[in-house]
Design a protein around this motif. Structure first.
Motif, short mmCIF file in Angstrom:
data_model
loop_
_atom_site.label_atom_id
_atom_site.label_comp_id
_atom_site.label_asym_id
_atom_site.label_seq_id
_atom_site.Cartn_x
_atom_site.Cartn_y
_atom_site.Cartn_z
N PHE A 1 4.61 7.42 10.68
CA PHE A 1 3.26 7.69 10.17
C PHE A 1 2.46 8.62 11.09
O PHE A 1 1.26 8.79 10.89
CB PHE A 1 2.50 6.36 9.99
CG PHE A 1 2.92 5.61 8.76
CD1 PHE A 1 2.28 5.82 7.55
CD2 PHE A 1 3.97 4.70 8.81
CE1 PHE A 1 2.67 5.13 6.41
CE2 PHE A 1 4.36 4.00 7.68
CZ PHE A 1 3.71 4.22 6.48
N ASN A 2 3.15 9.21 12.08
CA ASN A 2 2.50 10.17 12.98
C ASN A 2 1.25 9.57 13.63
O ASN A 2 0.17 10.18 13.65
CB ASN A 2 2.14 11.45 12.21
CG ASN A 2 1.84 12.60 13.15
OD1 ASN A 2 2.32 12.64 14.29
ND2 ASN A 2 1.01 13.53 12.69
N LEU A 3 1.39 8.35 14.16
CA LEU A 3 0.27 7.64 14.78
C LEU A 3 0.23 7.92 16.27
O LEU A 3 1.27 8.14 16.91
CB LEU A 3 0.42 6.13 14.56
CG LEU A 3 0.47 5.65 13.10
CD1 LEU A 3 0.80 4.16 13.06
CD2 LEU A 3 -0.85 5.92 12.40
N GLN A 4 -0.96 7.87 16.83
CA GLN A 4 -1.09 7.96 18.27
C GLN A 4 -0.54 6.69 18.91
O GLN A 4 -0.52 5.63 18.29
CB GLN A 4 -2.55 8.15 18.67
CG GLN A 4 -3.17 9.45 18.13
CD GLN A 4 -4.64 9.55 18.45
OE1 GLN A 4 -5.19 8.69 19.13
NE2 GLN A 4 -5.27 10.62 17.98
N GLN B 1 0.82 -1.21 0.00
CA GLN B 1 0.00 0.00 0.00
C GLN B 1 0.85 1.26 0.00
O GLN B 1 0.50 2.25 -0.64
CB GLN B 1 -0.95 -0.04 1.20
CG GLN B 1 -2.07 -1.06 0.98
CD GLN B 1 -2.81 -1.42 2.25
OE1 GLN B 1 -2.34 -1.16 3.36
NE2 GLN B 1 -3.95 -2.05 2.09
N GLU B 2 1.99 1.21 0.67
CA GLU B 2 2.88 2.37 0.64
C GLU B 2 3.41 2.60 -0.77
O GLU B 2 3.51 3.74 -1.23
CB GLU B 2 4.04 2.15 1.62
CG GLU B 2 4.89 3.38 1.84
CD GLU B 2 5.90 3.20 2.96
OE1 GLU B 2 6.74 4.09 3.13
OE2 GLU B 2 5.84 2.16 3.66
N ASP B 3 3.71 1.51 -1.48
CA ASP B 3 4.24 1.61 -2.84
C ASP B 3 3.16 2.05 -3.82
O ASP B 3 3.40 2.88 -4.70
CB ASP B 3 4.83 0.26 -3.26
CG ASP B 3 5.46 0.31 -4.64
OD1 ASP B 3 6.21 1.27 -4.91
OD2 ASP B 3 5.19 -0.58 -5.46
N VAL B 4 1.95 1.48 -3.68
CA VAL B 4 0.89 1.70 -4.67
C VAL B 4 0.08 2.96 -4.37
O VAL B 4 -0.25 3.75 -5.26
CB VAL B 4 -0.03 0.47 -4.75
CG1 VAL B 4 -1.23 0.74 -5.63
CG2 VAL B 4 0.74 -0.74 -5.27
N LEU B 5 -0.28 3.15 -3.10
CA LEU B 5 -1.20 4.22 -2.73
C LEU B 5 -0.50 5.45 -2.15
O LEU B 5 -1.08 6.53 -2.11
CB LEU B 5 -2.22 3.70 -1.71
CG LEU B 5 -3.06 2.50 -2.16
CD1 LEU B 5 -3.94 2.03 -1.01
CD2 LEU B 5 -3.91 2.85 -3.37
N TRP C 1 -5.78 3.64 3.75
CA TRP C 1 -5.49 2.20 3.83
C TRP C 1 -4.04 1.99 4.29
O TRP C 1 -3.75 1.08 5.07
CB TRP C 1 -5.73 1.54 2.48
CG TRP C 1 -7.18 1.23 2.20
CD1 TRP C 1 -8.26 1.63 2.93
CD2 TRP C 1 -7.67 0.46 1.12
NE1 TRP C 1 -9.41 1.15 2.36
CE2 TRP C 1 -9.09 0.43 1.24
CE3 TRP C 1 -7.09 -0.20 0.05
CZ2 TRP C 1 -9.90 -0.24 0.34
CZ3 TRP C 1 -7.91 -0.88 -0.87
CH2 TRP C 1 -9.30 -0.90 -0.72
N THR C 2 -3.12 2.80 3.75
CA THR C 2 -1.71 2.66 4.14
C THR C 2 -1.54 2.97 5.63
O THR C 2 -0.85 2.23 6.36
CB THR C 2 -0.84 3.63 3.31
OG1 THR C 2 -1.11 3.45 1.94
CG2 THR C 2 0.64 3.38 3.58
N VAL C 3 -2.17 4.04 6.10
CA VAL C 3 -2.07 4.40 7.52
C VAL C 3 -2.68 3.31 8.39
O VAL C 3 -2.14 2.96 9.46
CB VAL C 3 -2.77 5.76 7.76
CG1 VAL C 3 -2.77 6.10 9.25
CG2 VAL C 3 -2.08 6.85 6.96
N ASP C 4 -3.80 2.73 7.94
CA ASP C 4 -4.42 1.61 8.66
C ASP C 4 -3.43 0.46 8.82
O ASP C 4 -3.29 -0.13 9.90
CB ASP C 4 -5.64 1.12 7.87
CG ASP C 4 -6.92 1.27 8.67
OD1 ASP C 4 -6.88 1.79 9.78
OD2 ASP C 4 -7.97 0.84 8.15
#
Length: 840
Positions: free
Chosen positions: A827-830, A789-793, A799-802
């Motif tokens: 990814f700046n996630l909590q 998903q990182e490569d494609v999106l 979806w990538t962050v998920d």
């Protein structure tokens, strides 16, 4: 007890082609030229040793000392690893010296020099001389090449002093050797084997065949130079026409016996001369050069006492001769040849140019000669390749240009069938392989004419045909044949018409339903490279604009559904730009193209642009077709998905219920709208927290899909994955796992490995496995999903962050806290311990 048998020595052959053979006869795979040069130099030094400074200067005389010594260390290290199979310590190096450490090494040059110094062993010496020292070899270093040439000259003088005079009494008309001859050792050996095999007792000719410019005559000339002593005589005859072949044989007959000059009938004189060949002590060798077809040589083959080599473009020699097909040089040989011919050291530039020239020897020879004469770089030649291929530089051995050489073959094919050239022209702007004959032939040729044209082109080696996995007949064509054909079309001002014709044919063949029908994907995939090749010419004519717009849109839609979004956007934008000149603003084709472009914008996160395009397309559709039309409902579905994404749930739900009712009224339809729209509606229900309703909708979607579409369908997998994700939210993990696992299996069969939908299923399955306590099993799936998903999106897509959030969660649970923290920071996630996720 008898002593154990001594091991066979390692053989280093430097006379002729370089080879290093272990005691068992296995050849060491030493491919790098400077590795071979290092071994050759050490093998002829006292004590097999040389100091590092001497070697560095010899092999890298054009670089600074530090870089040269660094390169030397690298190739010594590689050689020590690669030659362990030959001898454990074949190369030994210390701070000062590098030497060969093999104790049982036989070097043919050393053996030759010893034998040549003793008169009683002159025969042994000549037998060892299989060719000049490092024949045809250059490592690109001036110092080494000068040393090798000095050694080569000295050894050649020794050989000439002791070798007997050539056995052949006749050596007629053989062209001079190509001094740049490279990379055909296997073909030479195959040719000699065929001419001297058991089958040779029947005096079966050997036919070297292939595309013009492949070096067939050069191969035959090199064979004569190398093996002439094995024959009682050699005669080379131009056999392009039967009259010239007959005349050449009649002249040979007179040389054999002057009395045959009184025979006025040349055919009779030729036959008498062929009969005399059996009287020679050794077999006689005839070369029939440039034979047009088997009919040319009918009745002109010796019955015994001779071997015959045929060179020809004609491809089918079954029943007439043993075939030796000559293809392009391999890349290493092509690069070596081009640099040698140009007198230039630029391996990367030579690699790029030789690829563009299809590794064709004639084209490489002309390119190298041009670069040498004009001091041009390989890159400069490449920028004007079509023009250069159309002209031969001055002073070359083959003054006919590459394009003209192919032009002769095209003319020959046209003489066999009047449609052959037109069929070849339709291939000139496509990819060079996998060309579907049904597309390029179009409706202009019936099956009989099509087959006749294919046979004519194949016969003179202009194309190669085969059957694809889908039983489609496809053709392969050399890129320079395409260049030659494009030049002919340009000279006749037929480029525009040809491009319009092939654009229209390709547009008609390219499926328009890739977004909704996965069964079309194999066809789309096979045609895509031809669309991209045609697009590179960027010369869509006004008459072809509508077809070009539809073609680019179809290709862009296929790339979109296969999640190649960046390439899809480029083609979809171009389709609209062309369509705006070809269609009225409200034309259905242009409206659909804009809508599909909005679909791609929505999926890649550009919501406002997408919504405007959706609403415009819906309004145009309602005006032309009515709101209940299935095409309008399809557009409404995307709008409803966008409304859900922007949390306008009430408006979105109303649209979903409306369009599902439209789809359900079309029960006989094979299109999966009723399934796809339920899949999308379920997402809204999940987002609203109405999980039980979502489960019911997904089960309806799955039931309808399995009945209408079968199990192996994208929408079936999507329904399974979405139902599994909903059950997972309800913590019914055991029920969810088999559904999602099957969805992943279906997508794995249908989609490529880097597909966003497949990655979404892998992410969902990883989530479930971890929830079931199988985190080690879950992690590889989660990592694969994130990478795809990182490569494609891209990193910003939800979806990538998920997937990043789920990966971090699993890392944390496995105690890999640092990796979890790194991922959250990137990814700046909590700092959360439970991931959030959505369906597909």
């Amino acid at each position: 007890m008898a002593d154990a048998q001594a091991p066979e020595p390692t053989q280093l052959r430097l006379l002729g082609r370089f080879s290093l053979l272990s005691g068992s006869g296995a050849e060491a795979p030493i491919s790098a030229p400077r590795q071979r040069a290092l071994i050759a130099f050490l093998a002829l030094q006292p004590d097999f040793a040389a100091n590092r400074e001497q070697l560095a200067t010899l092999l890298w005389d054009d670089t600074d000392e530090r870089y040269a010594r660094q390169n030397l260390r690298q190739i010594i290290s590689r050689l020590r690893r690669e030659l362990k199979v030959v001898a454990p310590d074949f190369i030994i190096a210390d701070r000062e010296l590098v030497r060969i450490g093999a104790l049982n090494l036989h070097v043919d040059v050393r053996a030759f020099e010893r034998a040549a110094s003793i008169s009683m062993t002159a025969d042994t010496a000549t037998a060892l001389y299989r060719g000049d020292f490092l024949e045809g070899f250059s490592c690109g270093a001036q110092g080494f090449d000068e040393w090798a040439e000095q050694k080569r000259s000295r050894l050649r003088m020794i050989y000439r002093a002791i070798a007997p005079s050539p056995a052949a009494n006749f050596f007629e008309n053989v062209p001079p050797r190509d001094l740049n001859f490279t990379g055909r050792e296997i073909s030479l050996e195959a040719l000699h084997s065929l001419l001297n095999s058991a089958d040779a007792a029947a005096d079966r000719p050997v036919a070297i065949h292939g595309l013009g410019g492949m070096g067939k005559s050069s191969l035959a000339a090199e064979y004569v130079r190398k093996y002439a002593d094995a024959y009682g005589g050699v005669c080379w005859i131009n056999a392009a026409r039967r009259t010239s072949l007959v005349g050449g044989l009649a002249t040979l007959a007179t040389r054999i016996d002057p009395r045959f000059s009184a025979v006025r009938d040349e055919e009779r004189a030729a036959a008498l001369g062929l009969e005399q060949l059996s009287h020679f002590g050794k077999p006689f060798l005839l070369i029939y050069d440039d034979v047009e077809s088997p009919e040319t040589i009918a009745g002109l083959l010796p019955s015994s006492g001779a071997r015959v080599i045929i060179t020809s473009r004609w491809a089918d020699w079954a029943g007439y001769a043993a075939p030796v097909r000559l293809d392009a040089l391999d890349e290493d040989a092509a690069v070596e040849f081009l640099q040698k011919r140009a007198g230039r050291s630029d391996s990367q530039g030579a690699k790029e140019l030789s690829r563009a020239l299809g590794h064709l020897p004639l084209a490489l020879d002309h390119a190298g000669a041009y670069c040498r004469l004009t001091a041009s770089s390989f890159a400069a030649y490449l920028r004007q390749i079509d023009l250069r291929v159309a002209r031969a530089p001055k002073g070359v051995a083959r003054p006919t240009s590459t394009a003209a050489t192919f032009g002769l073959a095209i003319d020959a094919a046209a003489r066999q069938h009047p449609q052959a050239e037109a069929l070849l022209a339709s291939m000139a702007y496509l990819a060079s392989d996998g060309i579907p004959i049904s597309v390029v032939a179009g409706t202009s040729l019936d099956k009989r004419d099509r087959d006749g044209a294919i046979a004519a082109l194949s016969a003179v080696s202009l194309i190669d045909c085969s059957a694809s996995d889908r039983d489609e007949i496809t053709a392969a064509i050399h890129p320079l044949v395409q260049v030659a054909m494009r030049n002919r079309l340009a000279e006749r001002n037929e480029v525009t018409a040809t491009l319009a014709q092939i654009t229209t044919s390709l547009a008609q063949a390219f499926p328009a339903s890739a977004i909704t029908d996965p069964k079309t994907w194999p066809v789309c995939g096979a045609l895509l490279k031809h669309v991209l090749a045609l697009r590179e010419f960027d010369r869509w004519s006004a008459g072809a604009s509508a077809a070009a717009s539809r073609l680019l849109h179809g290709a862009g839609a296929y790339l979109y559904i296969r999640t190649a979004f960046r390439d899809a956007e480029t083609l979809l934008r171009e389709a609209i730009t062309i369509g705006e000149t070809a269609f009225a603003p409200d034309h259905p084709v242009l409206v659909q193209e804009r809508f599909d472009f909005g679909r791609m914008l929505f999926f890649t996160g550009r919501i406002d642009e997408a919504e405007a395009l959706f609403r415009l397309a819906i309004a145009e559709g309602e005006k032309a077709l009515g709101r209940d039309h299935i095409d309008v409902a399809d557009r409404l579905c995307l709008l409803a998905e966008l409304l859900n994404h922007t949390k306008r749930y009430v408006e979105g739900e109303a649209i979903f219920r409306e369009i599902i009712a439209v789809a359900d009224r079309r029960e006989d339809s094979k299109t999966p709208h009723d399934v796809a729209w339920r899949n999308a509606f379920g997402l809204l229900l999940v987002d609203c927290g109405r999980l039980a309703e979502a489960e019911s909708v997904y089960r309806d979607a799955l039931r309808i899909a399995e009945k209408k579409l079968g199990r192996e369908h994208h929408e079936v997998a999507r329904a399974m994955n979405n139902l599994g994700a909903t059950l997972r939210r309800m913590e019914r993990y055991e029920e969810a796992e088999p559904l999602v696992r099957e969805a992943v299996a279906i997508w794995t069969e249908l989609l490529h490995a880097k597909d966003a939908y497949l990655a979404r299923g892998q992410h969902n399955l990883a989530f479930i496995l971890h929830a079931l306590g199988r985190s080690e099993e879950a992690l590889p799936l989660a990592e694969q999903a994130l990478a795809t998903q990182e490569d494609v999106l891209g990193v910003a897509h939800f979806w990538t962050v998920d997937s990043a959030r789920t990966c971090a969660w699993i890392f944390h649970a496995l105690g890999r806290i640092g990796e979890a923290g790194t991922l959250r920071a990137r990814f700046n996630l909590q700092d959360e311990l439970q991931p959030r996720t959505e369906d597909a």
